[in-house]
Design a protein around this motif. Structure first.
Motif, PDB file in Angstrom:
ATOM      1  N   UNK A  84      34.031  20.467  42.839  1.00  0.00           N
ATOM      2  CA  UNK A  84      33.585  20.800  44.193  1.00  0.00           C
ATOM      3  C   UNK A  84      32.767  22.092  44.178  1.00  0.00           C
ATOM      4  N   UNK A  85      33.178  23.070  43.384  1.00  0.00           N
ATOM      5  CA  UNK A  85      32.415  24.323  43.281  1.00  0.00           C
ATOM      6  C   UNK A  85      31.062  24.044  42.606  1.00  0.00           C
ATOM      7  N   UNK A  86      31.095  23.216  41.566  1.00  0.00           N
ATOM      8  CA  UNK A  86      29.853  22.850  40.871  1.00  0.00           C
ATOM      9  C   UNK A  86      28.860  22.210  41.850  1.00  0.00           C
ATOM     10  N   UNK A  87      29.379  21.376  42.753  1.00  0.00           N
ATOM     11  CA  UNK A  87      28.502  20.722  43.738  1.00  0.00           C
ATOM     12  C   UNK A  87      27.869  21.750  44.672  1.00  0.00           C
ATOM     13  N   UNK A  88      28.611  22.806  44.974  1.00  0.00           N
ATOM     14  CA  UNK A  88      28.052  23.848  45.843  1.00  0.00           C
ATOM     15  C   UNK A  88      26.950  24.624  45.144  1.00  0.00           C
ATOM     16  N   UNK A  89      27.165  24.901  43.848  1.00  0.00           N
ATOM     17  CA  UNK A  89      26.137  25.615  43.067  1.00  0.00           C
ATOM     18  C   UNK A  89      24.888  24.728  42.981  1.00  0.00           C
ATOM     19  N   UNK A  90      25.134  23.444  42.721  1.00  0.00           N
ATOM     20  CA  UNK A  90      24.046  22.473  42.643  1.00  0.00           C
ATOM     21  C   UNK A  90      23.190  22.514  43.911  1.00  0.00           C
ATOM     22  N   UNK A  91      23.838  22.585  45.045  1.00  0.00           N
ATOM     23  CA  UNK A  91      23.157  22.626  46.332  1.00  0.00           C
ATOM     24  C   UNK A  91      22.297  23.895  46.443  1.00  0.00           C
ATOM     25  N   UNK A  92      22.866  25.039  46.047  1.00  0.00           N
ATOM     26  CA  UNK A  92      22.131  26.309  46.132  1.00  0.00           C
ATOM     27  C   UNK A  92      20.885  26.283  45.246  1.00  0.00           C
ATOM     28  N   UNK A  93      21.023  25.741  44.031  1.00  0.00           N
ATOM     29  CA  UNK A  93      19.891  25.696  43.103  1.00  0.00           C
ATOM     30  C   UNK A  93      18.775  24.810  43.653  1.00  0.00           C
ATOM     31  N   UNK A  94      19.184  23.683  44.237  1.00  0.00           N
ATOM     32  CA  UNK A  94      18.175  22.751  44.754  1.00  0.00           C
ATOM     33  C   UNK A  94      17.500  23.280  46.020  1.00  0.00           C
ATOM     34  N   UNK A  96      16.627  26.341  46.191  1.00  0.00           N
ATOM     35  CA  UNK A  96      15.743  27.393  45.685  1.00  0.00           C
ATOM     36  C   UNK A  96      14.579  26.847  44.859  1.00  0.00           C
ATOM     37  N   UNK A  97      14.882  25.887  43.971  1.00  0.00           N
ATOM     38  CA  UNK A  97      13.856  25.412  43.029  1.00  0.00           C
ATOM     39  C   UNK A  97      13.498  23.959  43.312  1.00  0.00           C
ATOM     40  N   UNK A  98      12.239  23.596  43.019  1.00  0.00           N
ATOM     41  CA  UNK A  98      11.782  22.222  43.304  1.00  0.00           C
ATOM     42  C   UNK A  98      12.309  21.219  42.297  1.00  0.00           C
ATOM     43  N   UNK A  99      12.022  21.461  40.991  1.00  0.00           N
ATOM     44  CA  UNK A  99      12.443  20.478  39.986  1.00  0.00           C
ATOM     45  C   UNK A  99      13.691  20.978  39.270  1.00  0.00           C
ATOM     46  N   UNK A 100      14.789  20.254  39.444  1.00  0.00           N
ATOM     47  CA  UNK A 100      16.068  20.688  38.892  1.00  0.00           C
ATOM     48  C   UNK A 100      16.747  19.529  38.162  1.00  0.00           C
ATOM     49  N   UNK A 101      17.331  19.808  37.016  1.00  0.00           N
ATOM     50  CA  UNK A 101      18.143  18.812  36.321  1.00  0.00           C
ATOM     51  C   UNK A 101      19.476  19.461  35.951  1.00  0.00           C
ATOM     52  N   UNK A 102      20.552  18.838  36.396  1.00  0.00           N
ATOM     53  CA  UNK A 102      21.871  19.357  36.031  1.00  0.00           C
ATOM     54  C   UNK A 102      22.238  18.754  34.679  1.00  0.00           C
ATOM     55  N   UNK A 105      28.680  20.221  33.874  1.00  0.00           N
ATOM     56  CA  UNK A 105      29.351  20.686  35.091  1.00  0.00           C
ATOM     57  C   UNK A 105      28.953  22.119  35.440  1.00  0.00           C
ATOM     58  N   UNK A 106      28.570  22.923  34.464  1.00  0.00           N
ATOM     59  CA  UNK A 106      28.223  24.322  34.783  1.00  0.00           C
ATOM     60  C   UNK A 106      26.834  24.742  34.312  1.00  0.00           C
ATOM     61  N   UNK A 107      25.930  23.767  34.113  1.00  0.00           N
ATOM     62  CA  UNK A 107      24.604  24.094  33.581  1.00  0.00           C
ATOM     63  C   UNK A 107      23.481  23.371  34.288  1.00  0.00           C
ATOM     64  N   UNK A 108      22.405  24.089  34.546  1.00  0.00           N
ATOM     65  CA  UNK A 108      21.225  23.507  35.196  1.00  0.00           C
ATOM     66  C   UNK A 108      19.943  24.015  34.529  1.00  0.00           C
ATOM     67  N   UNK A 109      18.941  23.143  34.466  1.00  0.00           N
ATOM     68  CA  UNK A 109      17.591  23.535  34.074  1.00  0.00           C
ATOM     69  C   UNK A 109      16.698  23.345  35.278  1.00  0.00           C
ATOM     70  N   UNK A 115       9.781  31.154  38.554  1.00  0.00           N
ATOM     71  CA  UNK A 115      11.129  31.173  37.969  1.00  0.00           C
ATOM     72  C   UNK A 115      11.773  32.565  37.829  1.00  0.00           C
ATOM     73  N   UNK A 116      11.016  33.591  37.383  1.00  0.00           N
ATOM     74  CA  UNK A 116      11.678  34.902  37.229  1.00  0.00           C
ATOM     75  C   UNK A 116      12.264  35.426  38.543  1.00  0.00           C
ATOM     76  N   UNK A 117      11.480  35.256  39.631  1.00  0.00           N
ATOM     77  CA  UNK A 117      11.935  35.719  40.941  1.00  0.00           C
ATOM     78  C   UNK A 117      13.096  34.846  41.448  1.00  0.00           C
ATOM     79  N   UNK A 118      12.941  33.532  41.296  1.00  0.00           N
ATOM     80  CA  UNK A 118      13.961  32.585  41.745  1.00  0.00           C
ATOM     81  C   UNK A 118      15.294  32.854  41.047  1.00  0.00           C
TER      82      UNK A 118
END
Ligand code: TTP
Ligand code: MG
Ligand code: MG
Length: 348
Positions: A84-94, A96-102, A105-109, A115-118
């Protein structure tokens, strides 16, 4: 530019927040197998525990021998809550950034021109909204970002340019390169390859002979400084969930349902976007002691995002309140068992 985000000692960090008494203690997350009291393996351990040599994958019994007596907390894994926490982080990343791949459970590209500012914004957001530390690497390639993050751990942010990236990867020992496992490492050692730059000295034909076309070419490219500049494909998402904090601890069905309604709208935006219908609905209840409970139902006929599920939600909430007397601190909603809207299943 690419960014790679990895949460610090993820499961153990989450448990530290749940157990304020854990401050300064060694926290070990355990997957108990149930055979005997202590049989099973360590999932992860906080940095305090790493200083005693405790590691992921180690038998729990060994970790207990290494851990300082009276200064350690051994806790059972609670995947549901971490998910559930991972899903919240996933939401925050998406957000902020346009192209995201998880990628776990605890890693995203992510790929983003800014990117530096984001990265900076994201790190602050995760701290502010979830009170969790992470480490982010930013580089011109996916591999560079991941390796930069590994070097910056914990609670780090490291941005490197193309020449710094080349130097970092060239000088890394091959064993530390993500994707090079123990078997490949051993074969490379016997070829005299210690650092990545040594790969450039080996005839690519020979690398292909030994490792096959795909891996051999990949190793050769690494040696000459040609790194992947595309995010890999995202693995098919099997569920979508949203979780939120109630304005105060409560068991008032009205308040609970209005929060669920809010979360439902957010999750349904995703269902609509991805053209998915779903066969299962769960409501997640996090009580004041931060324990996670779930009530689920499944549907014989898949439901579309546009179908009203107020009654189902009411039913699940009532069922939970009936059997548990605790106040709720957070609630969540989860949709799963997806079908593409054409009716074909996506879950083979
Ligand atoms: P990792 O990101 O590999 O490790 P970590 O977040 O605990 O620590 P670090 O600060 O070094 O990133 O893995 C993420 C989670 O996955 C981890 O918290 C627990 C789980 N996990 C296991 O259950 N077993 C394992 O062997 C590993 C490596 C991780
Ligand atoms: Mg991690
Ligand atoms: Mg990780």
């Amino acid at each position: 530019m690419f960014l790679h985000l990895d949460m610090d000692y993820f499961f153990a960090q989450i448990e530290e927040k749940r157990h304020p008494e854990a401050e300064g203690l060694v926290v070990v997350i355990c997957v108990f197998s149930g055979r005997t009291k202590d049989s099973g393996a360590v999932s992860t351990v906080n940095y305090e525990g790493r200083e005693y040599g405790i590691k992921s994958g180690m038998p729990i019994i060994n970790a207990k021998r290494l851990a300082p007596v009276g200064k350690s907390l051994f806790l059972p894994i609670d995947k549901e809550y971490y998910g559930a926490i991972s899903a919240q982080i996933n939401f925050l990343i998406r957000q902020e950034c346009k192209k995201v791949v998880q990628s776990s459970i605890d890693e995203w590209n992510a790929e983003d021109d800014l990117a530096p500012k984001k990265a900076e914004v994201l790190k602050n957001k995760i701290k502010k909204e979830l009170d969790l530390n992470c480490t982010i690497g930013v580089a011109p390639s996916v591999l560079g970002a991941k390796m930069a993050a590994a070097l910056a751990k914990p609670d780090g942010l490291k941005t490197i340019d193309a020449s710094e990236e080349r130097k970092m990867i060239d000088e890394s020992i091959v064993e530390k390169v993500p994707g090079i496992g123990p078997k490949t490492n051993q074969a490379l050692q016997s070829l005299g390859v210690k650092q990545v730059k040594d790969l450039a000295k080996i005839d690519p034909i020979k690398l292909i002979e030994i490792f096959g076309r795909k891996s051999g070419t990949h190793l050769h490219n690494l040696g000459i400084g040609e790194y992947e500049r595309e995010l890999g494909p995202e693995k098919e998402q099997e569920e979508v969930s949203r979780i939120g904090t109630l304005s105060h601890e409560t068991r008032d069905p009205q308040l609970i349902l209005s929060k669920i309604d809010e979360l439902e709208k957010e999750a349904k935006d995703w269902l609509m976007e991805m053209k998915k219908s779903y066969k299962s609905l769960s409501i997640i209840f996090i009580t004041q002691d931060l324990k996670t409970h779930t009530k689920s139902m499944s549907f014989h006929n898949p439901k579309m995002w546009s179908q009203d599920i107020t009654n189902e939600e009411k039913e699940l909430v009532a069922a939970f309140l009936k059997e548990n007397p605790a106040n709720l601190r957070r609630v969540g909603i989860r949709f799963g068992g997806f079908l593409d809207r054409g009716g074909q299943t996506t879950l083979f």
